[in-house]
Each structure stands twice: as structure tokens, then as C-alpha cells.
Design a protein around this motif. Structure first.
Motif, short mmCIF file in Angstrom:
data_model
loop_
_atom_site.label_atom_id
_atom_site.label_comp_id
_atom_site.label_asym_id
_atom_site.label_seq_id
_atom_site.Cartn_x
_atom_site.Cartn_y
_atom_site.Cartn_z
N GLY A 31 0.72 -1.20 -0.16
CA GLY A 31 -0.08 -0.14 0.13
C GLY A 31 0.96 1.25 -0.04
O GLY A 31 0.17 2.21 0.25
N ASP A 32 2.24 1.18 -0.33
CA ASP A 32 3.04 2.19 -0.22
C ASP A 32 3.11 3.05 -1.61
O ASP A 32 3.03 2.23 -2.75
N ASP A 182 -2.99 12.82 -8.69
CA ASP A 182 -4.09 12.72 -7.85
C ASP A 182 -4.69 11.24 -8.12
O ASP A 182 -5.31 10.69 -6.99
N LYS A 185 -2.97 8.80 -6.38
CA LYS A 185 -2.99 8.74 -4.76
C LYS A 185 -4.50 8.20 -4.36
O LYS A 185 -4.50 7.35 -3.62
N SER A 186 -5.45 8.32 -5.27
CA SER A 186 -6.79 7.89 -4.98
C SER A 186 -6.74 6.45 -5.09
O SER A 186 -7.25 5.79 -4.42
N GLN A 188 -4.06 4.45 -4.74
CA GLN A 188 -3.47 3.78 -3.55
C GLN A 188 -4.29 3.69 -2.55
O GLN A 188 -4.41 2.95 -1.78
N GLN A 189 -5.39 5.15 -2.18
CA GLN A 189 -6.18 4.81 -1.06
C GLN A 189 -7.20 4.18 -1.17
O GLN A 189 -7.52 3.35 -0.24
N GLU A 190 -7.80 3.98 -2.28
CA GLU A 190 -9.11 3.21 -2.27
C GLU A 190 -8.82 1.53 -2.59
O GLU A 190 -9.56 0.73 -1.96
N GLY A 192 -5.62 0.06 -2.25
CA GLY A 192 -4.54 -0.55 -1.26
C GLY A 192 -3.57 -0.87 -2.16
O GLY A 192 -2.68 -1.87 -1.72
N TYR A 208 3.35 13.71 -3.22
CA TYR A 208 2.63 12.49 -3.28
C TYR A 208 3.02 11.18 -2.61
O TYR A 208 2.18 10.48 -2.44
N ASP A 210 5.01 8.73 -0.65
CA ASP A 210 5.38 8.33 1.04
C ASP A 210 7.06 8.23 0.93
O ASP A 210 7.56 8.60 1.92
#
Lengths: 278, 343
Positions: A31-32, A182, A185-186, A188-190, A192, A208, A210
Motif C-alpha cells: 500500500g505504499d 491525484d 493517490k486515489s 493507492q487509497q481506495e 490499497g 505525493y 510516501d
């Protein structure tokens, strides 16, 4: 937790006596979002090829989750890693939807057709990348930014835990660069997804990503010590480290809590100095 | 823009094309200098000793030739689709890797060398063409492998150069050939549909059908392979294996077609493009539809070739280009404007 990617002492060179990557070690947690930065020729794309199983390291091992890449077939790798590149050959006029669907080739049934589940993944990938509106248009009729989103959609439709991207924002204007990041990033977040992206834009990476892996073109030099740094982006992309890696002079400033780097010129080399007066 | 391909659509379109082909084959078998009636041809006379010229012409003269044209057309168009995909080049055709000149050299060596032996009572010319074709494509493929795994430029260049070299050899041998040999060679090079005997037709028909079926099962993977080596690898296609299999099958059916009929240009290049213009580039559909359309096209072209200046006959290659060229240009201008090349 098992890291999504582990690189253990990998060494690779196109000529055996001239390694591009030398004894590179790093881990990427699941998830990184990892940026891979460094000057041309430092081995960024080579590293991506190694992670995608396209080339084998001369020594060292790459583990995806806990599976050694050397023992994986092409199909097994494709279930774990999707690669987004920017090569584009406009040969035969496939549409956007057809292009994204190709990501499911491995999962086609006996008669060579996709299942409803495959279609659903394609639809979702088109939605996430906001490419549904031109799904039936030909790939060659799109702008570079639109096309880049389609290639990312194809990577997403492959439905893998790891997504590798080779310079996803090259050729794009500022607006589209930001949109792509963007989007990543989304994702990655949604979902994983573990994302590894080669980038030349250190400021975007700083905002953006990590973590950052900074490669210097030192793979073949006899200089001791590693030719890479990895860690939290803010700790790796320090002005000093970037100046050293790219051999340039930088202006760095803080805007809020974000650091921005701006290139000023070439770093003075010993050979550039005028001869001292006699 | 057409909706995405479904198995139902594919089946419907393939069945329609197959029906059209069957109708055309039947209709063309009734056309010729000697008009025949289908009813008479199909009727079994009560007195089997009585002569039935319609039946004789239908079964022994026209049918083999029409089946031959269909087989050759299907093989060339199908192989054209595959070569274009594998070489990622819309200008590729089945002859691009030297199959044509290899077969031509085999034939001219057989004719000029005056090979007297026979194989099961048959002339060795067909076999020489087949061996020459496969030998050349094997050589070119080998050179292509040496020059690069990921890109096809080396393979293409090797094909072009070997083609040029063998063509020079063919021209040299043609220029020293004597009258009858010369005529036989040129007649072969121009492409023709001489009536083959049924055994040859059955064997080569089986070979071509098997090759096309094999290619159909590779066709879903040809989509991503035609986009690029790395793309195909990263979605999990074992590119080397699939490419080798597809090359081998396509070269095989081309070699069979060339040995049967000599060099017939145009079909392998233009039919895939025409089908792509109308139905899109998805190879799962492109391959079967191109094969059937190629068969249809060559059956019609050959019927024109043998009737238009009857009782003399034209080489069918003349007709394929004379009729196919303008037809394709019309298609290109009408549909190309919609952005086919950009699409």
C-alpha cells in the motif's frame, strides 16, 4: 507484515563488467507509494524491468510478497504486477475500451472471450481514470494526457496488488501532471495498491509519494558505499542529496510544510575551474 | 463505433460470411464458357453409364478449381492478418519474410534443373516450392532472432534483403532458361489456379484448415502482441512461445498456398485491411472474417480470370489487383476519413 516488494542485493548490468545497479536493497511495504528518482542512466527503467520480471538480476533476489520472482512464470508475474509504460505504436486502431480489455488477456476463457467479471473490472478502471467518456474512441485520436490515463486504466484492469509506472507524467502539462498524481493517490487509497513510479519531477514526488528511492549513476564506479538512498521522501530528497545525485546546484525553499527544489545550474566541477594565476 | 465484440456477434458474422462464401462458390461453379445446370449436375442418372457432361464439368473441372481458390484465398488473408500483427506493421503481407521468393526459387530450380523424378506420380514442382518457402522463412526468422528479441525491425530487414537476393537469383535463372522452361516459370510466378487433383486438394486443404483453426486459438493474444512486446509480457502472455507458434502456422499455410497456386499478390495485404476497416481490429474476429472474405474474393476473382477472355485465361493475380485495388481505395477513402488511421 510481509513487504509487497523486497529487493535483496540486486546487481544488474547490460555488460557484465559494468553494472548499472550494484547491490541495491530495499523494501516497499504494502500500500505504499514509492517514487524512483535519479538522473538518466542511473538505472531507473532497468530497475522497473527487473521488478516486472522482464530481466533477471545477475545476482540478488526480488521477492513479491513472499514469492521469489525467479520462480514465477510470465502469467504468475502478471497476476501480481501491472506495468504502465509510455510506448505507443498506433498500428491498428484499437479503441480505448479494447485497449483496456487487453489487460484481461490472461483471464480469457477457452474460446478467447472475457467473463462478465472481466468486463466489470474494465468498466471500473475506465471510471476511476475518467476515461469512460471516450471509451469507444481510437487510441490514436486522444491527447497525450488522455492516452496516459488509458494506459493507467489498463494497468488497473489487470487488478494486481502492485502497479509499476515508467514516468507517468512525461509529455504532460502541469494540469495533467497533477491529475495523474491525484489519480494514483486515489488508487493507492481506495484499492490499497502498492505503487512504484519512476519520476523526474521531484516536487511532485515530494507531495505525493510516501517514500523515495534516489539512484545515482554510480553503479559501475569503484566508489565505496551504496549508490542509492531510500526512505521517507522528505528525508531522501534533501537539497544536498539531490545536488550530489544530479550534479547540479539547487535552490530550495519551504512552502508551508512542503519543500520545493528548483535547479539553478550545473555544479562546478574541478575541471571547470579556471587555472590559478601563475 | 461498434459495440465490443461478443461471442454471439462473432458467431453470427462468421456464419454469415461462411454462407456467403458457400453461395458464391456454388454460383461461380455454374459460370464458365460452357453453361451447366446445377440440377443436371447433381442428379444421379438412372443409367449410370450414360454420359452426363454437366456433372463431369461440375465435379471434375470447376469444383476442384473453386475449392483451390477458396483455400488459397483463406490461407493468404489469414496469414496476412497474423503477419501484420506479429510484425506490428500494417504494410506486412504473407510474402514479406521471403516466402514468395523462396518458393519461386524452389520452382525455378526444379524447372530449369529439369527434375525428372515424380512423387506418387506427381511433378516435384509443388514440393520444391513448399520446401523453398519454408526454408527461406526459417532462415529469415533465424536472422531476426539474432538481431533482436524485442523488436521486429531486424526481422523485417532480413526478410526484405533475402527477398531481394533470391529475386535476383530467380531473374538470373529466368534469363538463362530456355523457351518452354521460361514459359512454365513465368506462368507459375504470375499465380494461377490450375486444376489440381483431388488428393493434393484434400491434403493441403486439411493443412490450411488446421493451421487456421490453430491461429484462431492464438488470436485473442495477438491483440496485445500487436500492441507491443513489453505490453504483452506484462499482461501475462508468454510472447516468445505464442509468436513462434503463430509465425510457424502462418508461414506453413502461406507455403501451402504458394505451392498450390504460385504467387498471388494483394489478397494477403488488402483483405485484412478491408475487414479491419469495416469490423475493427480485434483479431478474434479479424482472423476468421478475413479468411472467409479472402476465400470469397479469390473465388470471384478466379471466376472472372477464367471467363473474361474465354477460352483464354488470365492469371488470377491480374484480376485481384485490377478489381481489388480500386475497390479497396473506395473503402479507404470512405471509411479512412472517419479516422481509421488515427483510431
Amino acid at each position: 507484515m510481509i513487504p509487497a516488494i523486497q529487493a535483496q542485493h540486486i546487481t544488474f548490468g547490460y555488460r557484465r563488467d559494468r553494472p548499472v545497479l550494484r547491490d541495491v536493497c530495499f523494501e516497499v511495504p504494502p500500500g505504499d507509494f514509492l517514487a524512483v528518482a535519479g538522473p538518466n542512466g542511473a538505472g531507473k527503467s532497468t530497475l522497473l524491468d527487473l521488478l516486472a520480471g522482464l530481466r533477471q538480476p545477475q545476482s540478488g533476489e526480488i521477492l513479491l510478497a513472499d514469492r521469489n520472482l525467479r520462480s514465477c512464470s510470465v502469467a504468475q508475474i502478471a497476476r501480481r504486477v501491472a506495468v504502465v509504460r509510455q510506448e505507443f505504436i498506433p498500428a491498428f486502431g484499437f479503441t480505448v475500451e479494447e485497449t483496456v480489455l487487453m489487460a484481461r488477456t490472461l483471464h480469457y476463457g477457452r474460446w478467447g472471450f472475457e467473463s462478465p467479471a472481466d468486463r466489470q473490472l474494465v468498466r471500473r478502471a475506465l471510471e476511476l481514470t475518467e476515461t469512460t467518456a471516450f471509451a469507444t474512441r481510437g487510441l490514436g485520436s486522444l491527447s497525450a494526457g488522455e492516452r496516459q490515463r488509458v494506459f493507467i486504466a489498463r494497468g488497473l484492469a489487470q487488478d494486481t496488488p502492485i502497479l509499476l509506472l515508467d514516468e507517468p507524467t512525461s509529455f504532460l502539462d502541469l494540469k495533467h501532471q497533477v491529475r495523474i498524481y491525484d489519480l494514483l493517490k486515489s488508487i493507492q487509497q481506495e484499492k490499497g495498491t502498492t505503487i512504484v513510479a519512476i519520476t523526474h519531477d521531484l516536487n511532485l514526488a515530494a507531495q505525493y509519494c510516501d517514500e523515495t528511492l534516489l539512484l545515482s549513476p554510480g553503479g559501475s564506479s569503484a566508489a565505496p558505499g551504496p549508490h542509492f538512498r531510500i526512505g521517507k521522501t522528505s528525508e531522501v530528497l534533501t537539497p544536498e542529496a539531490v545536488e550530489r545525485a544530479f550534479e547540479i546546484r539547487l535552490f530550495s525553499g519551504m512552502v508551508g510544510r512542503a519543500r520545493f527544489l528548483f535547479p539553478l545550474g550545473r555544479k562546478a566541477q574541478d575541471s571547470d575551474r579556471p587555472d590559478p594565476p601563475a | 463505433m461498434p459495440a465490443p465484440l461478443t461471442p454471439g456477434t462473432l458467431l453470427l458474422r462468421t456464419a454469415t460470411a461462411a454462407m456467403l462464401l458457400a453461395c458464391a462458390m456454388l454460383a461461380c461453379s455454374l459460370i464458365g464458357p460452357q453453361a451447366i445446370s446445377l440440377k443436371a449436375a447433381l442428379s444421379t442418372p438412372a443409367d449410370s453409364a450414360a454420359p452426363n457432361p454437366d456433372r463431369e464439368i461440375f465435379l471434375r473441372v470447376r469444383s476442384p478449381r473453386i475449392i483451390l481458390a477458396a483455400l488459397v484465398g483463406a490461407a493468404l488473408a489469414g496469414a496476412g492478418v497474423v503477419f501484420q500483427a506479429l510484425l506490428r506493421n500494417p504494410l506486412a503481407d504473407p510474402y514479406i519474410l521471403g516466402i514468395s521468393s523462396g518458393a519461386g526459387l524452389g520452382v525455378i530450380l526444379a524447372i530449369v534443373g529439369g527434375l525428372g523424378w515424380t512423387l506418387w506420380g506427381r511433378s516435384p514442382v509443388t514440393l520444391c516450392a513448399f520446401v523453398g518457402a519454408l526454408g527461406t522463412v526459417w532462415l529469415v526468422w533465424g536472422i531476426g532472432r539474432i538481431t533482436g528479441k524485442y523488436q521486429v525491425t531486424g526481422l523485417l530487414l532480413a526478410g526484405v534483403v533475402v527477398n531481394a537476393f533470391l529475386s535476383a537469383l530467380i531473374m538470373f535463372l529466368t534469363s538463362i532458361a530456355r523457351g518452354q522452361q521460361l514459359y512454365a516459370t513465368i506462368f507459375w510466378l504470375m499465380g494461377n489456379m490450375t486444376e489440381e487433383d483431388l488428393l493434393v486438394l484434400w491434403v493441403s486443404g486439411g493443412g490450411i484448415a488446421a493451421g487456421l483453426v490453430g491461429l484462431f486459438f492464438l488470436s485473442p493474444k495477438l491483440n496485445i502482441i500487436s500492441v507491443g512486446y513489453h505490453d504483452a509480457r506484462s499482461v501475462g502472455v508468454p510472447v516468445e512461445r505464442i509468436e513462434l507458434a503463430a509465425f510457424a502456422l502462418a508461414a506453413f499455410i502461406t507455403a501451402v498456398a504458394v505451392s498450390l497456386s504460385g504467387l498471388i499478390g494483394f489478397v494477403g495485404l488488402i483483405i485484412p485491411h478491408a475487414v479491419r476497416l469495416v469490423f475493427g481490429p480485434d483479431h478474434r474476429q479479424l482472423l476468421p472474417l478475413s479468411s472467409l472474405t479472402g476465400a470469397l474474393f479469390l473465388v470471384v476473382a478466379d471466376t472472372i480470370a477464367r471467363t473474361v477472355v474465354a477460352p483464354a485465361q488470365l492469371p488470377v493475380g491480374v484480376i485481384t489487383a485490377l478489381i481489388g485495388g480500386p475497390f479497396f481505395l473506395v473503402l479507404l477513402i470512405r471509411l479512412g476519413r472517419k479516422g481509421y488511421w488515427l483510431a
